[in-house]
Design a protein around this motif. Structure first.
Motif, PDB file in Angstrom:
ATOM      1  N   LYS A  15       0.810  -1.218   0.000  1.00  0.00           N
ATOM      2  CA  LYS A  15       0.000   0.000   0.000  1.00  0.00           C
ATOM      3  C   LYS A  15       0.846   1.271   0.000  1.00  0.00           C
ATOM      4  O   LYS A  15       0.386   2.309  -0.457  1.00  0.00           O
ATOM      5  CB  LYS A  15      -0.964   0.004   1.181  1.00  0.00           C
ATOM      6  N   GLU A  32     -17.360   3.937  -3.724  1.00  0.00           N
ATOM      7  CA  GLU A  32     -17.995   3.290  -2.577  1.00  0.00           C
ATOM      8  C   GLU A  32     -17.886   1.770  -2.696  1.00  0.00           C
ATOM      9  O   GLU A  32     -17.616   1.078  -1.718  1.00  0.00           O
ATOM     10  CB  GLU A  32     -19.462   3.715  -2.458  1.00  0.00           C
ATOM     11  N   TRP A  34     -15.636   0.157  -4.305  1.00  0.00           N
ATOM     12  CA  TRP A  34     -14.227  -0.224  -4.281  1.00  0.00           C
ATOM     13  C   TRP A  34     -13.594  -0.079  -2.893  1.00  0.00           C
ATOM     14  O   TRP A  34     -12.440  -0.469  -2.691  1.00  0.00           O
ATOM     15  CB  TRP A  34     -13.436   0.647  -5.273  1.00  0.00           C
ATOM     16  N   ARG A  35     -14.340   0.464  -1.939  1.00  0.00           N
ATOM     17  CA  ARG A  35     -13.756   0.799  -0.639  1.00  0.00           C
ATOM     18  C   ARG A  35     -12.989  -0.360   0.014  1.00  0.00           C
ATOM     19  O   ARG A  35     -11.888  -0.144   0.549  1.00  0.00           O
ATOM     20  CB  ARG A  35     -14.844   1.326   0.295  1.00  0.00           C
ATOM     21  N   LYS A  39      -9.344   1.494  -0.052  1.00  0.00           N
ATOM     22  CA  LYS A  39      -9.403   2.478   1.033  1.00  0.00           C
ATOM     23  C   LYS A  39      -8.036   2.770   1.653  1.00  0.00           C
ATOM     24  O   LYS A  39      -7.841   3.828   2.242  1.00  0.00           O
ATOM     25  CB  LYS A  39     -10.376   2.011   2.115  1.00  0.00           C
ATOM     26  N   HIS A  40      -7.095   1.846   1.535  1.00  0.00           N
ATOM     27  CA  HIS A  40      -5.785   2.048   2.156  1.00  0.00           C
ATOM     28  C   HIS A  40      -4.788   2.729   1.228  1.00  0.00           C
ATOM     29  O   HIS A  40      -3.655   2.995   1.641  1.00  0.00           O
ATOM     30  CB  HIS A  40      -5.207   0.708   2.605  1.00  0.00           C
ATOM     31  N   GLU A  59     -16.105  10.113   1.465  1.00  0.00           N
ATOM     32  CA  GLU A  59     -15.314  10.342   2.674  1.00  0.00           C
ATOM     33  C   GLU A  59     -14.440   9.142   2.989  1.00  0.00           C
ATOM     34  O   GLU A  59     -14.777   7.996   2.693  1.00  0.00           O
ATOM     35  CB  GLU A  59     -16.242  10.629   3.858  1.00  0.00           C
ATOM     36  N   GLY A  60     -13.307   9.437   3.606  1.00  0.00           N
ATOM     37  CA  GLY A  60     -12.429   8.374   4.067  1.00  0.00           C
ATOM     38  C   GLY A  60     -11.276   8.054   3.140  1.00  0.00           C
ATOM     39  O   GLY A  60     -10.359   7.323   3.531  1.00  0.00           O
ATOM     40  N   TYR A  61     -11.303   8.600   1.943  1.00  0.00           N
ATOM     41  CA  TYR A  61     -10.212   8.344   1.003  1.00  0.00           C
ATOM     42  C   TYR A  61      -9.127   9.407   1.138  1.00  0.00           C
ATOM     43  O   TYR A  61      -9.414  10.586   1.346  1.00  0.00           O
ATOM     44  CB  TYR A  61     -10.730   8.340  -0.436  1.00  0.00           C
ATOM     45  N   ASP A  62      -7.888   8.960   1.002  1.00  0.00           N
ATOM     46  CA  ASP A  62      -6.734   9.859   0.961  1.00  0.00           C
ATOM     47  C   ASP A  62      -6.458  10.166  -0.503  1.00  0.00           C
ATOM     48  O   ASP A  62      -6.162   9.257  -1.280  1.00  0.00           O
ATOM     49  CB  ASP A  62      -5.527   9.164   1.608  1.00  0.00           C
ATOM     50  N   TYR A  63      -6.576  11.437  -0.889  1.00  0.00           N
ATOM     51  CA  TYR A  63      -6.457  11.733  -2.320  1.00  0.00           C
ATOM     52  C   TYR A  63      -5.916  13.132  -2.574  1.00  0.00           C
ATOM     53  O   TYR A  63      -5.960  14.012  -1.723  1.00  0.00           O
ATOM     54  CB  TYR A  63      -7.824  11.597  -3.006  1.00  0.00           C
TER      55      TYR A  63
END
Length: 359
Positions: A15, A32, A34-35, A39-40, A59-63
């Motif tokens: 990752k 959503e 693909w989370r 997600k990592h 929300e929750g994705y690093d981008y």
């Protein structure tokens, strides 16, 4: 195959070494689904079209999100090498990434299932493909000998069994096949329902039609050659961005001694684009490919070209010399190829003064 810990790759698919690059013109609700698998990972989103449109990311994705204004700001006068209103804009994400591996996916692709009903972890499979060798110099009839449950067959030379480093992993798609407009028009209801459980190395000297919607590659080895051309608005051609990158990158891989795999993993391609619109975008390419493919088939790069960037600069000169007679567009494309390499090297200076060279 002994020597490669495939279980470890499945459990922790690097990752910290992978960026996910997504070109888009819309909000990314598809993420959503693909989370569980993405997600990592760090996402690089390249917004095409109107930069004033707000792109929503779950929300929750690093981008990071880049639009045309960002591209112009970062690349300055060289920004013209990045396609506008074309999926080829994704290659800007390849340029700004700092990771070893890139996985790029289209926003109309979803998680597919294998015949047992298990959801497919595309990242894990692509990393397996990239972390195990390719065999471009002699075809193994059991396909990839580095997969579990297989090996080299009788008659395979022992001197070639070490293989070569894999630079590209080309995945496939269930449901909507990646057809050109004429094929779409004669087969409007055709769907790909065949799950072929195979990975194979594309032999040296053989080109292939690379599709960018489910693609991974080693950015350190081949990144400068992964330029998706100059397509879209203001250009006479579109929908050949990934084709151009695939032909060029394969020639570079063959020259540098790297391998290219195709097959697993699959994604679920959900949406068929309009074949009449596609025909307008593709019609010149449908004619030009009959000259472009032989052009790449006949390329012989010099020994001095020992990195992907040097190989690509040599390709720039050949494109201008050989293809401009086909259409003046290719002179403009060759100039954009030079700008691409100049921008790449400015944003990605060599480590300790050295680039990755051929083995």
């Amino acid at each position: 195959m002994a020597g490669y810990n495939l279980e470890a790759i499945e459990a922790a698919p690097l990752k910290e070494d992978v960026d996910i690059v997504i070109p888009t013109i819309r909000s990314l609700d598809f993420l959503e689904q693909w989370r569980p698998f993405l997600k990592h990972y760090h996402l690089i989103i390249v917004q095409d079209g109107d930069p004033s449109i707000n792109i929503r990311v779950p929300e929750g994705y690093d981008y990071e999100l880049y639009n045309r204004n960002d591209i112009n700001r970062i690349l300055g006068p060289r920004a013209n090498c990045i396609s506008y209103k074309d999926g080829g804009c994704r290659c800007f994400g390849f340029m700004v990434s700092k990771k070893k591996y890139i996985y790029t996916i289209d926003d109309d692709c979803f998680v597919a299932k294998d015949p047992s009903g298990k959801e497919i972890n595309v990242i894990a499979q692509h990393i397996k493909n990239l972390e195990t060798p390719s065999t471009p110099y002699y075809f193994n009839t059991l396909y990839d000998p580095f997969r579990d449950g297989t090996d080299f067959v009788r008659g395979y030379p022992f001197s070639l069994r070490e293989g070569v480093t894999t630079a590209i992993s080309h995945g496939l798609w269930l449901n909507i096949p990646d057809y050109d407009a004429p094929t779409q028009l004669v087969k409007p209801r055709e769907r790909n329902i065949r799950y072929v459980d195979a990975v194979m190395t594309i032999p040296k000297g053989v080109l292939y039609p690379m599709c960018g919607m489910n693609l991974a590659f080693n950015r350190e080895l081949i990144g400068p050659a992964m330029y998706f051309g100059l397509m879209g608005e203001g250009q006479p051609i579109s929908r050949y961005d990934d084709m151009w990158a695939g032909w060029a990158a394969k020639v570079v891989c063959d020259h540098l001694g790297f391998g290219v795999k195709t097959g697993l993993p699959y994604v679920w391609h959900s949406k068929a684009s309009n074949p009449f619109v596609n025909l307008k975008k593709e019609h010149k390419g449908l004619h030009w490919q009959e000259d472009m493919v032989p052009f790449f088939q006949n390329i012989r790069l010099s020994k001095e070209s020992d990195t992907a960037a040097k190989c690509y600069m040599e390709l720039c000169k050949m494109t201008k010399e050989k293809l401009t007679e086909l259409d003046p567009y290719f002179e403009k494309l060759a100039d954009a190829m030079v700008s691409w390499i100049e921008a790449w090297e400015e944003l990605n200076p060599p480590v300790d003064g050295k680039y990755v060279k051929a083995k």
